[in-house]
Design a protein around this motif. Structure first.
Motif, PDB file in Angstrom:
ATOM      1  N   ASP A 139       0.851  -1.188   0.000  1.00 44.08           N
ATOM      2  CA  ASP A 139       0.000   0.000   0.000  1.00 44.08           C
ATOM      3  C   ASP A 139       0.891   1.245   0.000  1.00 44.08           C
ATOM      4  O   ASP A 139       2.113   1.157   0.119  1.00 44.08           O
ATOM      5  N   ALA A 140       0.268   2.394  -0.138  1.00 45.63           N
ATOM      6  CA  ALA A 140       1.025   3.643  -0.250  1.00 45.63           C
ATOM      7  C   ALA A 140       1.874   3.918   0.996  1.00 45.63           C
ATOM      8  O   ALA A 140       2.987   4.430   0.890  1.00 45.63           O
ATOM      9  N   LEU A 141       1.375   3.553   2.167  1.00 44.49           N
ATOM     10  CA  LEU A 141       2.122   3.816   3.395  1.00 44.49           C
ATOM     11  C   LEU A 141       3.335   2.891   3.530  1.00 44.49           C
ATOM     12  O   LEU A 141       4.388   3.307   4.006  1.00 44.49           O
ATOM     13  N   GLU A 142       3.182   1.646   3.115  1.00 41.91           N
ATOM     14  CA  GLU A 142       4.346   0.746   3.118  1.00 41.91           C
ATOM     15  C   GLU A 142       5.400   1.240   2.124  1.00 41.91           C
ATOM     16  O   GLU A 142       6.593   1.203   2.408  1.00 41.91           O
ATOM     17  N   THR A 143       4.946   1.712   0.983  1.00 47.02           N
ATOM     18  CA  THR A 143       5.871   2.272  -0.009  1.00 47.02           C
ATOM     19  C   THR A 143       6.592   3.487   0.571  1.00 47.02           C
ATOM     20  O   THR A 143       7.798   3.646   0.395  1.00 47.02           O
ATOM     21  N   LEU A 144       5.860   4.329   1.287  1.00 42.99           N
ATOM     22  CA  LEU A 144       6.453   5.493   1.941  1.00 42.99           C
ATOM     23  C   LEU A 144       7.530   5.055   2.936  1.00 42.99           C
ATOM     24  O   LEU A 144       8.611   5.647   2.998  1.00 42.99           O
ATOM     25  N   ALA A 183      12.028  -7.041   5.748  1.00 45.75           N
ATOM     26  CA  ALA A 183      11.888  -8.490   5.565  1.00 45.75           C
ATOM     27  C   ALA A 183      10.426  -8.902   5.559  1.00 45.75           C
ATOM     28  O   ALA A 183      10.052  -9.846   4.856  1.00 45.75           O
ATOM     29  N   ARG A 184       9.591  -8.215   6.305  1.00 41.75           N
ATOM     30  CA  ARG A 184       8.156  -8.531   6.341  1.00 41.75           C
ATOM     31  C   ARG A 184       7.435  -7.983   5.116  1.00 41.75           C
ATOM     32  O   ARG A 184       6.417  -8.518   4.714  1.00 41.75           O
ATOM     33  N   ILE A 185       7.963  -6.900   4.576  1.00 44.45           N
ATOM     34  CA  ILE A 185       7.335  -6.304   3.398  1.00 44.45           C
ATOM     35  C   ILE A 185       7.694  -7.099   2.151  1.00 44.45           C
ATOM     36  O   ILE A 185       6.831  -7.492   1.369  1.00 44.45           O
ATOM     37  N   TRP A 186       8.991  -7.325   1.945  1.00 41.74           N
ATOM     38  CA  TRP A 186       9.478  -8.111   0.804  1.00 41.74           C
ATOM     39  C   TRP A 186      10.947  -8.430   1.040  1.00 41.74           C
ATOM     40  O   TRP A 186      11.785  -7.498   1.032  1.00 41.74           O
ATOM     41  N   GLY A 190      -2.516   3.754  11.834  1.00 36.70           N
ATOM     42  CA  GLY A 190      -2.723   2.463  12.477  1.00 36.70           C
ATOM     43  C   GLY A 190      -1.757   1.374  12.032  1.00 36.70           C
ATOM     44  O   GLY A 190      -2.010   0.191  12.275  1.00 36.70           O
ATOM     45  N   LYS A 191      -0.664   1.763  11.422  1.00 28.65           N
ATOM     46  CA  LYS A 191       0.328   0.771  10.997  1.00 28.65           C
ATOM     47  C   LYS A 191       1.024   0.179  12.224  1.00 28.65           C
ATOM     48  O   LYS A 191       1.079   0.795  13.287  1.00 28.65           O
ATOM     49  N   GLU A 192       1.583  -0.998  12.046  1.00 28.37           N
ATOM     50  CA  GLU A 192       2.259  -1.693  13.127  1.00 28.37           C
ATOM     51  C   GLU A 192       3.424  -0.850  13.655  1.00 28.37           C
ATOM     52  O   GLU A 192       4.051  -0.106  12.919  1.00 28.37           O
ATOM     53  N   SER A 233       6.861   8.760  10.199  1.00 25.20           N
ATOM     54  CA  SER A 233       6.495   7.858  11.288  1.00 25.20           C
ATOM     55  C   SER A 233       5.165   8.251  11.916  1.00 25.20           C
ATOM     56  O   SER A 233       4.356   7.385  12.253  1.00 25.20           O
ATOM     57  N   SER A 234       4.930   9.539  12.059  1.00 25.84           N
ATOM     58  CA  SER A 234       3.657  10.011  12.620  1.00 25.84           C
ATOM     59  C   SER A 234       2.492   9.626  11.721  1.00 25.84           C
ATOM     60  O   SER A 234       1.435   9.194  12.204  1.00 25.84           O
TER      61      SER A 234
END
Length: 154
Positions: free
Chosen positions: A5-10, A119-122, A61-63, A54-55
């Motif tokens: 998702d966009a936040l993981e990409t960020l 590692a959890r993302i890819w 609500g990300k981990e 980070s904020s």
């Protein structure tokens, strides 16, 4: 490559910008020491957008493991900037352990919390970051082996 998702990409972009900037900084410090000392504060200032990222991740609500790196970066940067540029404390040679230990722990914590979540993302992202981390570490160690008269003593 997995669907991010966009936040993981960020997060991924922020992680690689952090480590890439360290590689550049340590390379400059190895071969153009005076320039690196004059411009080193830029690395610390990069923590401001990082803690904003980070904020955003936290509020979305990300981990915790996705937003902790930027928070640690900010604390490391505030500590480092205060010691290095505001107070101009001599702590590297000789080592002042009361500064060295928290400085290194915050630095390594920042790096690890930008690295491990990849590692959890890819997993290939984790390996790519690992290569950058090794390069940064080698350059960092090599830059501290500069002739004593060129070292910044604060």
């Amino acid at each position: 490559m997995p669907e991010m998702d966009a936040l993981e990409t960020l997060f991924v972009v922020t992680s690689f910008l952090f480590e890439g900037a360290l590689v550049v900084h340590f390379a400059v410090r190895r071969w153009r020491f005076d320039t690196a000392v004059r411009q080193g504060w830029v690395i610390y200032v990069m923590s401001v957008p990082a803690v904003l990222v980070s904020s955003i991740l936290l509020l979305a609500g990300k981990e915790w493991w996705l937003w902790l790196g930027g928070v640690l970066f900010f604390f490391w940067a505030v500590f480092g900037f205060t010691v290095e540029y505001l107070a101009e404390v001599q702590w590297r040679d000789p080592i002042r352990w009361s500064i060295f230990v928290p400085y290194v722990l915050l630095y390594l914590g920042t790096s690890m919390f930008y690295w491990w979540p990849l590692a959890r993302i890819w997993p290939p992202l984790w390996y790519a970051f690992g290569v950058l981390f090794v390069v940064a570490t080698v350059l960092n160690v090599a830059s501290h082996r500069a002739p004593k008269d060129r070292r910044r003593t604060s």
